[in-house]
Design an enzyme around this catalytic site. Structure first.
Site, short mmCIF file in Angstrom:
data_model
loop_
_atom_site.label_atom_id
_atom_site.label_comp_id
_atom_site.label_asym_id
_atom_site.label_seq_id
_atom_site.Cartn_x
_atom_site.Cartn_y
_atom_site.Cartn_z
N GLU A 438 0.99 -1.15 0.15
CA GLU A 438 -0.01 -0.05 0.07
C GLU A 438 0.92 1.28 -0.23
OE1 GLU A 438 -2.98 -0.43 2.76
OE2 GLU A 438 -4.10 1.70 2.19
N GLU A 712 -1.81 0.92 13.56
CA GLU A 712 -2.99 1.17 12.93
C GLU A 712 -4.10 1.07 13.66
OE1 GLU A 712 -3.37 -1.24 9.34
OE2 GLU A 712 -4.81 0.38 8.37
C1 RAM Z 1 -6.42 2.23 4.60
C2 RAM Z 1 -5.30 2.70 5.33
C3 RAM Z 1 -5.29 4.28 5.43
C4 RAM Z 1 -6.79 4.86 5.68
C5 RAM Z 1 -7.43 4.38 4.38
C6 RAM Z 1 -8.84 4.87 4.74
O1 RAM Z 1 -6.17 1.41 3.58
O2 RAM Z 1 -5.36 2.26 6.80
O3 RAM Z 1 -4.69 4.75 6.83
O4 RAM Z 1 -6.73 6.34 5.62
O5 RAM Z 1 -7.73 2.83 4.56
#
Ligand code: RAM
Length: 835
Positions: A438, A712
């Site tokens: 990502e 996260e």
């Molecule tokens: C995910 C990631 C990111 C977030 C988006 C909406 O892939 O965690 O941090 O901003 O989603």
């Protein structure tokens, strides 16, 4: 009395070589032993001309002379006047402009005809060299060398921008690298962000283009004033080399047996719009430090596992010895599970580097060049001595500006974790995470983290570039991609509350923290377009209730597979953000002297606030959803119609937090606000209890689990040590680290009151049983600090207020008062409680 003026700084750059601004703004700081010192006037000298400005401004002062021309080198110095006395002149800074006009480029892009990645060209140096500059960039990532010696120390240059709009080039002083007679300029190209796998969960190949390309222009000035120019052109040649594979997500394979003996074939020309070329506005990515393993372990399955003691971003440098063709295989992960490397959170990112030995008696040293990994642990297979392996930390080479510590070691460690997450995710652009498939510039993550980021490091230059991409990628409708640069395609271009609002809120925060009004002015049209767009989506009722929303993302109550479905209704979040962005936009317009827009957006903001109150706030002040995030948004964004509702919302917020047992009950958008909202509501005690909670979910839970970066999810690692099996389980995501801004402003008590900290707040709020806390910041005006210590009933506060600024001091239980620059010390007796 001494008054020393620092050498002037141009724009947000510490290295003013290859400036992209013809009129670079200048900043300086003052060192003086005189309390309350204030500048009345300044005099700037450049090209032998002098200009006096009757002004106290010392940050981002406009260039008063004719603009620089391309390549022009100008020594600049400054002196200042205070109380009628001129200071000595500052030391000189030599500014040098880059190539300011596309017509300055005579070089043309070249490309290998196939998958070759080594390129080189030969040229003659005719006589003694006085100066030489290399202007260079790539479609892909590159490292260049002159006569076999690497040029510069940049990593992953030219970085990642919205390449179709903006491609940064680098300027290097290569005077010392040239030699009389034949010379060779070479470069290695790799996919990087340009052509590699990039995106969300896997991504696509060749995002930006099919072919890698190189553009280089070497300009030599000889000692007699004559010159030569040597450019990439079809006479260059290319070859395969040792770089067998290279990918940001998957890692690099280097076959050292292929380092020599190449067959060189002609390159071909490549078309690329030179008008997209732009000079960097911030520092490059560099290697910032090296860590040795703190432990070399053997896993239950027999793997050799290195533990670096710190979750970090960068790569490994190995020292190996063995037979030709032997392989050293390095795998990376942020965590262990059952004693083994846990790579599941990396999703499809292989994060594996392979080195194939040249062979022989000599030691072979290798570090991958065109990839990076997020890891604390690594396994090593093959003939490399694990004890000699080093982790090389890489990130944008920002100036560290802010520090915090306090008497609670867990809180200090939490803060250190925030700093490490910033390092790991400020690798050329601000990303959500640095390890899995990502690593994108998610707008919402940065939106909530900018206030913290701008304290910890000078990130103004780096974010100026990111914001330029954000406006470049804004759709005509005003919507912006949810991640910038956008590689997710059209479907990713939509207004999502808290994400898209980065358009408005990031430049505003940078303005407050760095005093950069020109940046605000530049971003202003994009800010208006975004707010207009959202106002349209909100319709005549001015309630933003439709469309795809991320909501209060990753509220711990959200189902694991629906991270946006937390306790706070999405329309509450979205409409609150519309009100907030409209308010900020109105303030920005006022700051820029745009009266018409100020009026217009202040009116819109008022109307949205009223709509919010009518639709979502009960007469007693209960906010729809009755969630901590709902109250925090309503309180912080001023959405409660009157004092009674405000008081109720403050009480209810505290109750909700208490009912949750002082466990976190907020996601990405509520978490950065909740401590401030409690403080403002007079419930500092509750804010401290929330901060100091150690059970899951809480900020300190991760710390007690051994975290060295911000996670996260609140439970990226579960209390029994198992790694969360959810799709999104990063251990290096800065969003929840946004609480550090509250630590700086409230716990320690150092906050900006005027753009660039021209006026600051000294307002420590001791509590939570802490006995001391300290925040130190190198503001644009110089070092500031607030430190406090509780000794029995006595609170002692020390503060440093930079020259040419003033402070509003609010001590617990005392009337606020103004003070000037200098070192201060106050004591408050009895008036504060620390429990
Ligand atoms: C995910 C990631 C990111 C977030 C988006 C909406 O892939 O965690 O941090 O901003 O989603």
């Amino acid at each position: 009395m001494t008054v020393n003026v620092s050498a002037p700084r141009a724009e947000h750059l510490d290295e003013p070589l290859g400036l992209g601004e013809g009129r670079p703004r200048l900043s300086w700081t003052i060192e003086t032993d005189q309390p309350g010192w204030r500048q009345d006037a300044c005099e700037i000298e450049a090209r032998g001309e002098r200009f006096v400005r009757e002004s106290g401004e010392s940050v981002l002062v406009p260039w008063p002379f004719e603009p620089l021309s391309s390549r022009e080198r100008v020594p600049v110095r400054v002196r200042v006047r205070a109380a009628g006395e001129w200071s000595e002149w500052s030391p000189v800074t030599v500014l040098e402009a880059g190539l300011l006009d596309p017509a300055d480029w005579t070089a043309r892009f070249i490309a290998p005809p196939g998958e070759e990645h080594l390129l080189r060209g030969r040229f003659e140096v005719r006589r003694a060299v006085a100066a030489a500059r290399l202007y260079i960039t790539a479609l892909g990532v590159y490292e260049a060398e002159l006569n076999g010696v690497p040029i510069g120390d940049h990593v992953m240059a030219p970085g990642w921008t919205s390449y179709g709009h903006r491609l940064r080039y680098q300027t290097f002083d290569v005077t010392a690298a040239l030699r009389p007679g034949p010379n060779t300029l070479g470069a290695t190209l790799a996919d990087g962000w340009y052509r590699g796998r990039l995106g969300f969960q896997g991504g696509t190949i060749a995002t930006y283009g099919e072919h890698l390309g190189l553009l280089a222009q070497l300009e030599i000035t000889y000692d007699d004033g004559s010159g030569d120019r040597f450019c990439t052109n079809p006479s260059w040649r290319c070859a395969d080399g040792p770089l067998v594979a290279s990918s940001i997500y998957d890692g690099e394979t280097h076959d050292a047996r292929l380092e020599a003996g190449q067959t060189w074939v002609p390159v071909k020309p490549l078309d690329h719009d030179l008008a997209t070329l732009t000079a960097p506005s911030g520092p490059p990515v560099r290697r910032s430090r090296e860590l040795a393993p703190v432990a070399v372990l053997t896993s239950p399955s027999g793997q050799t596992v290195l533990d670096f003691g710190q979750n970090l971003v960068g790569r490994l440098r190995i020292t190996a010895r063995g037979r030709a063709g032997d392989r050293v295989i390095l795998r990376h992960a942020e965590v262990l599970e059952d004693g083994e490397l846990c790579t599941r959170p990396l999703r499809s990112a292989a994060a594996t580097d392979v080195y194939i030995l040249r062979g022989g008696e000599e030691e072979e040293v290798w570090e991958p060049r065109f990839t990076f990994h997020g890891f604390r642990y690594a396994t090593v297979e093959g003939p490399a001595d694990p004890h000699l392996i080093r982790a090389v930390v890489c990130h944008t080479d920002m100036r560290r500006t802010g520090h915090f510590e306090c008497s609670d070691p867990l809180v200090s460690r939490l803060h250190a974790n925030v700093v490490w997450s910033m390092r790991g995710n400020f690798l050329d652009l601000p990303t959500d995470c640095p390890q899995r498939d990502e690593r994108l510039g998610w707008t919402g993550d940065l939106q909530v983290f900018t206030p913290t980021a701008a304290f910890l490091h000078d990130c103004a230059g780096m974010l100026t570039s990111w914001l330029a991409d954000l406006s470049a990628e804004q759709a005509p409708s005003g919507a912006v991609p949810v991640a910038v640069p956008n590689v997710l395609g059209e479907r990713a271009v939509f207004a999502a509350a808290g994400w898209g609002d980065a358009v408005v809120l990031v430049p505003w925060t940078l303005y407050q923290r760095y005093g950069d009004a020109a940046l605000l002015e530049r971003q202003f049209p994009a800010m208006c377009r975004y707010v207009d767009h959202v106002a349209l989506l909100a319709g005549p009722m001015l309630l933003w209730e439709g469309g795809h929303q991320f909501g209060d993302w990753l509220d711990p109550a959200a189902p694991p597979d629906k991270p946006g479905d937390g306790r706070t209704p999405k329309p509450v979040v979205a409409t609150a953000y519309l009100a907030h962005s409209a308010t900020v936009l109105a303030e920005a317009a006022a700051a820029l002297g745009r009266d018409r827009e100020h009026e217009r957006y202040a009116r819109l903001a008022g109307a949205v606030r009223a709509a919010f109150a009518a639709a979502y706030v009960a007469p007693d002040g209960t906010v729809l959803g009755d969630s901590a995030t709902g109250y925090a948004l309503a309180l912080r964004f001023g959405l409660l119609p009157g004092p009674a509702q405000r008081a109720h919302a403050g009480r209810r917020l505290a109750e909700v937090v208490e009912e949750a047992g002082h466990h976190i009950a907020t996601g990405f958008l509520g978490t950065p606000l909740v401590c401030d909202a409690l403080t403002e509501a007079g419930r500092l005690d509750t804010a401290y209890r929330l901060l100091l909670q150690r059970e899951c979910p809480s900020w300190l839970y991760a710390v007690t689990m051994g975290a060295t970066t911000i996670w996260e999810r609140w439970d990226s690692m579960l209390p029994d040590g198992a790694v969360n099996s959810g799709e999104m389980t990063s251990f290096n995501h800065y969003a929840f680290g946004a609480v550090a801004d509250w630590l700086h402003r409230t716990v320690a008590g150092l906050a900006p009151l005027a753009p660039g900290y021209r006026r600051l707040a000294v307002a420590p709020r001791p509590g939570g049983g802490l006995t001391h806390a300290r925040a130190a910041l190198r503001t644009p005006y110089g070092p500031a600090e607030v430190a406090w210590r509780v000794d029995g009933e006595v609170l002692e506060v020390r503060a440093t207020v930079p020259p040419n600024t003033s402070a509003l001091v609010s001590l617990p239980g005392a009337e606020p008062f103004e003070t000037g620059s200098g070192e201060h010390r106050w004591t408050v007796d009895g008036g504060c409680s620390t429990t």
